[in-house]
Every structure is written in structure tokens, then in C-alpha cells.
Design a protein around this motif. Structure first.
Motif, PDB file in Angstrom:
ATOM      1  N   MET A   1       0.835  -1.195   0.000  1.00 50.55           N
ATOM      2  CA  MET A   1       0.000   0.000   0.000  1.00 50.55           C
ATOM      3  C   MET A   1       0.870   1.246   0.000  1.00 50.55           C
ATOM      4  N   ARG A   2       0.518   2.190  -0.845  1.00 50.20           N
ATOM      5  CA  ARG A   2       1.308   3.422  -0.884  1.00 50.20           C
ATOM      6  C   ARG A   2       1.146   4.179   0.440  1.00 50.20           C
ATOM      7  N   GLN A   3       2.147   4.991   0.789  1.00 45.63           N
ATOM      8  CA  GLN A   3       2.194   5.637   2.098  1.00 45.63           C
ATOM      9  C   GLN A   3       1.018   6.587   2.306  1.00 45.63           C
ATOM     10  N   GLU A   4       0.649   7.348   1.267  1.00 47.03           N
ATOM     11  CA  GLU A   4      -0.454   8.302   1.416  1.00 47.03           C
ATOM     12  C   GLU A   4      -1.760   7.590   1.741  1.00 47.03           C
ATOM     13  N   SER A   5      -1.975   6.427   1.122  1.00 45.44           N
ATOM     14  CA  SER A   5      -3.184   5.658   1.401  1.00 45.44           C
ATOM     15  C   SER A   5      -3.168   5.125   2.828  1.00 45.44           C
ATOM     16  N   PHE A   6      -2.022   4.619   3.257  1.00 44.79           N
ATOM     17  CA  PHE A   6      -1.914   4.100   4.618  1.00 44.79           C
ATOM     18  C   PHE A   6      -2.142   5.214   5.642  1.00 44.79           C
ATOM     19  N   ASP A   7      -1.581   6.384   5.392  1.00 47.60           N
ATOM     20  CA  ASP A   7      -1.755   7.499   6.329  1.00 47.60           C
ATOM     21  C   ASP A   7      -3.223   7.878   6.460  1.00 47.60           C
TER      22      ASP A   7
END
Length: 356
Positions: A1-7
Motif C-alpha cells: 500500500m502506498r504511504q499516502e493511502s496508509f496514512d
């Protein structure tokens, strides 16, 4: 999962969104999805709808619900203890020793579910906690002190527990039911935008309110949108942990893929399109039988207006309606992929009727 989505996932799950009081969570969701939609609207009770191709006549919905179970302050004793009513399917059995946030006009007030120690209870006559016996302690000495904190009958309280990733395999926290669904449909919208997909119909990304008290938000918004097709995502029970009866609840595993439902509210042709898409794209999936009703917003869409061709894709989840709801990361990714790929298969003005 990309970081922006996880955040976003972490921020969204850690925010409280009690049934009937979902607006702060809805603001977070809308802020995230705005770059991937053409326009949006909200209804009177707080359901948020992002729209792609709003001018199109044919309408497809992908939907999740935004609310979480919680508690209402119902009675404050002269000594300053607080008794509650359920707001949704809150479980008194897990309440003792939990920390909570009580929401007031003055801000959040911290409290705990108190419980007598085991060695001062008559253990041989011990009874499980019930809604009549659990209580909150906010550190006040009397009712007047409680009221000075801003707490009154009708204030909402939620458990305080927050999101974690367990052993790089599972997402764990409260309210994955069903804000993880809101996250997944938002990711579908993002992928459609970033991959440059041009849809021949209007896509309505719906984050409904008030599911936990009877599918109320979905019922309202279905009548407003009047869609032709609806694909709903919610959670369903992983049945591998102790105390589940597979003969009654089915044989569902976290980590083995999304669950495609069979039942009267599920339109067979939409369901079969999802299955064919999953097989073609090699997306693992499981099956469940839901009998008279799905118990999800699928029912509200299917039986709205003149009938909407609806299907249900469920995410396997352990320990529903606790503070440690648990889902497998791979299943989350595969639900997103399944909805995304199915959307790309739907044709403009596709007729899903059994007989024409």
C-alpha cells in the motif's frame, strides 16, 4: 500500500464516527476522495456521495457505511457514575476496564468502564456484564461535577482504542466495521482517476451513515440517487477462531479473499459478473449464503425504488464489534481490486434483468 493511502487509513480509523454523529469522519473521507471525483453532495443526515460523470443517465453505486457502534449517556447517579444505552450493537461484555471518549460541547471527556475486582465479587455467583450493570467513571465525585464537565443525557461515548498493524499481516482496531469499507471504495475512486479510466456511466461513491441501527443512511440515499446498479462492501465474520459454528456461519477465512454473497437480495447477474471478473483477473474469493437478508446496506439498495440490481462483496473480519476487529491486508487489497475490475466490466445501460 502506498504511504499516502496508509496514512489516510490510519487517520480515518482513529477518528470516532458514532452512528448519528459521523460528520467529522465524513469530512476526513471527503477531503481524501475529492481529487478523484468530479463533484459531490451530502444529504440531510450526513451521507457523502462522490460522483464521477454526474451528467450520465445510467448510474452505478459503490457503497460502504461510515458509522461505528457507540454508547449514549442515559443516567447519571447522584454519586457521579454514568449508565448507558447502546447506539448500535455495542457489547457490554467487553466493556469493563475499557477507556472511552465522551463527546460534549466542551470537548472530549475521558472516562473508563469501571468494574469490581474479582476478589470482592462473589465469583461463584458471577454474572456476565450487561447494559444494566456496566457504568462509566469520569473521575467525578457527584452528578454536579459530571454535569460541569459538559456531560449530559444524550452525550455519545466511544471506545478509545486505536489502529495498529499486527505482525505486518493484519490491520487491527475498532470500527473497521465499516470504515475500512469507506477506505476501500475511496481507493477504487483513486485508482480510476490515476489510471485514466473513462467510464461510460455515472459512478457514485457512497459513504452512508446509520447502518448500525438498520441501514437507515443507505435507505435514504438510495431513494435520492435512484441507481441502476449497486455494489456494496461490508465486513463478514471470519469463522476460524474458537466459538464459531461453521454449519451455521459458513467456512470463511481471513486471508483467502473477498466473500461474494448469495441470497435473494443479491442480483444473480451482477454477482456472476463479479465472479467472472475475479476468475479472469485471478482474484481469490470465497462464497457465503445469506438467506433471507444480507444484514447489510445491500438490502436497502436492492429493495429501493423499483428494485436496484445489487451485489455484496464482504471483507472477512475477526472479532466484530470489539476494539480489536482484525482483517488481513491481502483481503483489503483484493476487495479493492475486485470492485475496481468489476466497475471496468460494466457497460453503459447494461440490462441485468433475468427476463427481457
Amino acid at each position: 500500500m502506498r504511504q499516502e493511502s496508509f496514512d489516510f487509513l490510519q487517520k480515518y480509523l482513529n477518528n470516532s464516527s458514532p452512528t448519528g454523529f459521523e460528520s467529522e469522519g465524513q469530512k476526513l473521507w471527503l477531503e481524501y476522495v475529492k481529487p478523484y471525483i468530479d463533484e459531490y453532495f451530502v444529504d440531510t443526515y450526513g451521507t457523502v456521495v462522490g460522483v464521477i460523470n454526474p451528467q450520465a443517465e445510467y448510474k452505478v453505486v459503490i457503497e460502504a457505511h461510515a458509522d461505528e457502534i457507540s454508547w449514549f449517556v442515559n443516567y447519571i447517579t447522584p454519586e457521579g457514575y454514568i449508565y448507558l444505552k447502546r447506539n448500535g450493537g455495542s457489547d457490554a461484555l467487553i466493556a469493563p476496564s475499557k477507556r472511552v471518549n465522551i463527546y460534549t460541547a466542551k470537548g472530549i471527556v475521558k472516562a473508563v468502564f469501571g468494574w469490581p475486582a474479582i476478589h470482592v465479587r462473589k465469583v461463584e455467583n458471577d454474572k456476565a456484564p450487561t447494559i444494566e450493570t456496566v457504568f462509566l467513571d469520569c473521575g467525578a465525585s457527584n452528578r454536579e461535577e459530571v454535569e460541569k464537565m459538559g456531560i449530559h443525557v444524550g452525550c455519545v461515548a466511544t471506545f478509545e482504542d486505536e489502529f495498529i498493524v499486527m505482525n505486518d499481516r493484519y490491520y487491527v482496531g475498532r470500527a473497521l466495521d465499516n470504515r475500512i469499507g469507506g477506505f476501500m471504495i475511496a481507493e477504487v475512486a483513486r485508482q480510476l482517476k490515476e489510471n485514466g479510466n473513462q467510464l461510460p456511466f455515472g459512478l457514485y461513491i457512497v459513504n452512508s451513515v446509520q447502518e448500525e441501527i438498520g441501514l437507515r443512511g443507505a435507505e435514504m440515499i438510495a431513494h435520492r440517487i435512484k441507481p441502476d446498479v449497486a455494489i456494496i462492501t461490508d465486513v463478514t465474520h471470519d469463522t476460524q477462531s474458537p466459538m464459531y459454528d461453521k454449519k451455521n456461519s459458513g467456512d470463511i477465512h481471513c486471508g483467502k479473499g473477498p466473500v461474494i454473497a448469495y441470497g435473494p437480495a443479491v442480483q444473480n447477474n451482477v454477482r456472476d459478473l463479479i465472479i467472472r471478473t475475479a476468475q479472469e483477473k485471478e482474484i481469490p474469493f470465497q462464497r457465503s449464503a445469506v438467506s433471507r437478508a444480507t444484514g447489510t446496506d445491500t438490502d436497502a439498495f436492492a429493495y429501493s425504488n423499483a428494485g436496484v440490481a445489487s451485489a455484496l462483496i464482504s471483507l472477512p473480519l475477526k472479532y466484530m464489534h470489539t476494539t480489536v476487529e482484525t482483517v488481513h491486508k491481502d483481503d483489503v487489497d483484493n476487495v479493492i481490486k475486485m470492485i475496481y475490475e468489476t466497475i471496468l466490466k460494466i457497460q453503459d445501460k447494461q440490462d441485468f434483468r433475468y427476463l427481457t
